[in-house]
Write an enzyme that holds these catalytic residues in place. Structure first.
Site, PDB file in Angstrom:
ATOM      1  N   ASP A 103       0.850  -1.190   0.000  1.00 54.45           N
ATOM      2  CA  ASP A 103       0.000   0.000   0.000  1.00 54.45           C
ATOM      3  C   ASP A 103       0.885   1.240   0.000  1.00 54.45           C
ATOM      4  O   ASP A 103       2.042   1.197   0.444  1.00 54.45           O
ATOM      5  CB  ASP A 103      -0.951   0.002   1.190  1.00 54.45           C
ATOM      6  CG  ASP A 103      -0.233   0.094   2.536  1.00 54.45           C
ATOM      7  OD1 ASP A 103       0.788  -0.614   2.710  1.00 54.45           O
ATOM      8  OD2 ASP A 103      -0.682   0.863   3.413  1.00 54.45           O
ATOM      9  N   GLU A 140       0.061  -1.016   5.815  1.00 46.73           N
ATOM     10  CA  GLU A 140       1.089  -0.488   6.712  1.00 46.73           C
ATOM     11  C   GLU A 140       0.987   1.013   6.871  1.00 46.73           C
ATOM     12  O   GLU A 140       1.187   1.558   7.965  1.00 46.73           O
ATOM     13  CB  GLU A 140       2.478  -0.876   6.185  1.00 46.73           C
ATOM     14  CG  GLU A 140       3.628  -0.599   7.151  1.00 46.73           C
ATOM     15  CD  GLU A 140       4.242   0.795   7.008  1.00 46.73           C
ATOM     16  OE1 GLU A 140       5.073   1.167   7.851  1.00 46.73           O
ATOM     17  OE2 GLU A 140       3.865   1.517   6.052  1.00 46.73           O
TER      18      GLU A 140
END
Length: 439
Positions: free
Chosen positions: A80, A144
């Site tokens: 991400d 994250e």
């Protein structure tokens, strides 16, 4: 390994805009699924040999079975990325442009670059018929950047299966030049720990009213005074053992005057802490708890007095301090009961990993294999990473990106014009290949 091919594969993955969000449902699940599917196509040998499972909403956990039952190595990354809105990019951030020896775009370094470097190494070793001596797990997070649960699910899965890793490696330090005074060469800084993270809101209220008749010392003024008190009374600078170890390791490569200073760092802790606190933003963050005001709120209308004023503080807690001691000090410094200190979320600093074992020695050897002229030094990571979750099940959790990054390239993380050189990406893959091949 093919440097140009690796760059093109990274470029393809950058073109899939896996932007995560803290707002439930705001991330495009179909985009994340497309990314996972593309991984299987770009790295077919890896997906033919390694076992893969999807945890939660999209965290990936791979197992590459080794030839022994010794505890495994875990290699981490996340796919991400942070948003690009409001940033002055000179190129399309999701174009994945490969130009002038660089791969450009959001995630080129943080952290799709690390994921690609790992997968390039694994793909090459699988193609060569290599079986690692111990199991290798690949833990790739999908959330994250928003402090999500992907890594926690991986830790829970390993715990349920009775698996305690031999070592864990995630993003963190890098290979840097010119970051340390008196040290002209490259230094590979390997994070042994990371600072704690604390999000706090300062809130104060008032009766409000029409802006044509303001009240002296209203909510915005009280909030401003509180912020200024925090600014004027920073947390004390202290030299933790991890930072002292970094100074000692780096000092051996310093020019003569600095070498003498660094050689006596243990006896000069207070003075050296003050020197580092004034040496720049990065050095200052190594020696103290830092406070950043990231958001301010007041009245919703231009002609209405604020009934509430709010400031959001993002705080990075130094080793040796805790969420509670940090909040207690904030309240003392502000010294105003009308300003409420609200904890939004927080976690204490991580434990300090070992630097006296075979795992750290192998990591250091892999760094020197990729960068023969670089010194290797322990490091305190000032950002947060998913690695902290693995400290529950492993005492050798390290934070290191095997990339040679300039100041400008480091400054582009989470900012405009993020990029990585093709040569650096290739060296990073070489680091992981050496690490796995020499387990």
């Amino acid at each position: 390994m093919d440097a140009e091919g690796a760059a093109n594969r990274l470029a393809e993955l950058i073109r899939i805009p896996t932007v995560s969000s803290r707002v439930p449902g705001a991330s495009d699940a179909a985009v994340f699924e497309r990314y996972r599917e593309r991984l299987t196509e770009l790295y077919p040998r890896t997906h033919a040999v390694l076992e893969r499972e999807v945890l939660g909403d999209g965290a990936l956990l791979y197992r590459w079975r080794g030839s022994t039952d010794e505890p495994p190595l875990v290699l981490m990354a996340h796919y991400d990325v942070v948003p690009v809105e409001g940033q002055g990019w000179t190129r399309d951030p999701f174009s994945g442009l490969v130009e002038d020896g660089y791969v450009h775009g959001r995630g080129a370094i943080d952290d799709k670059g690390s994921m690609v470097a790992i997968l390039e190494a694994v793909e090459a070793l699988v193609a060569a018929g290599v079986t690692p001596r111990r199991d290798v797990y690949l833990s790739f997070g999908n959330d994250e950047e928003v402090l999500g649960v992907g890594a926690q699910l991986a830790v829970a899965t390993l715990t349920e299966r009775g698996i305690r890793p031999w070592a864990v490696l995630d993003e963190g330090g890098a290979v840097v030049t010119g970051m340390f005074p008196g040290v002209p060469g490259r230094v590979a800084v390997v994070g042994l720990a990371e600072k704690g993270v604390l999000d706090v809101e300062l809130v104060t209220s008032d009766a409000g009213g029409h802006a044509s008749a303001p009240t002296r010392g209203g909510a915005p003024a009280r909030l401003a005074r509180a912020i200024l008190r925090i600014e004027e009374h920073p947390f004390p600078a202290r030299l933790h053992d991890v930072v002292l170890g970094m100074v000692d390791a780096v000092g051996r490569y310093a020019d003569a005057p600095y070498r003498a200073l660094f050689a006596h760092a243990g006896r000069l802790r207070p003075a050296l802490a003050q020197v580092l606190s004034r040496a720049g933003r990065e050095a200052n963050a190594l020696v103290r708890t830092t406070v950043a005001v990231t958001r301010l709120e007041g009245s919703p209308a231009a002609n209405v007095l604020a009934t509430r004023a709010l400031a959001h503080l993002n705080i990075r807690i130094a080793l040796g301090e805790t969420v509670q001691t940090t909040v207690d000090r904030l309240r003392r410094v502000i010294g105003d009961p009308a300003v409420e200190v609200r904890v939004v979320s927080g976690s204490d600093p991580s434990p300090v990993s070992r630097a006296d074992n075979d795992a750290f020695a192998l990591l250091s050897a892999a760094a020197r294999a990729a960068y023969p002229d670089a010194a290797v030094a322990p490091y305190l990571m000032v950002q947060a990473s998913d690695a902290r979750h693995f400290s529950q099940i492993c005492d050798s959790v390290y934070r290191f990106m095997p990339f040679d990054l300039s100041r400008d390239e480091l400054a582009a993380l989470h900012a405009a014009d993020e990029r990585i050189s093709v040569a650096t990406l290739h060296r990073g893959a070489g680091f992981f290949r050496h690490l796995i091949a020499h387990l």
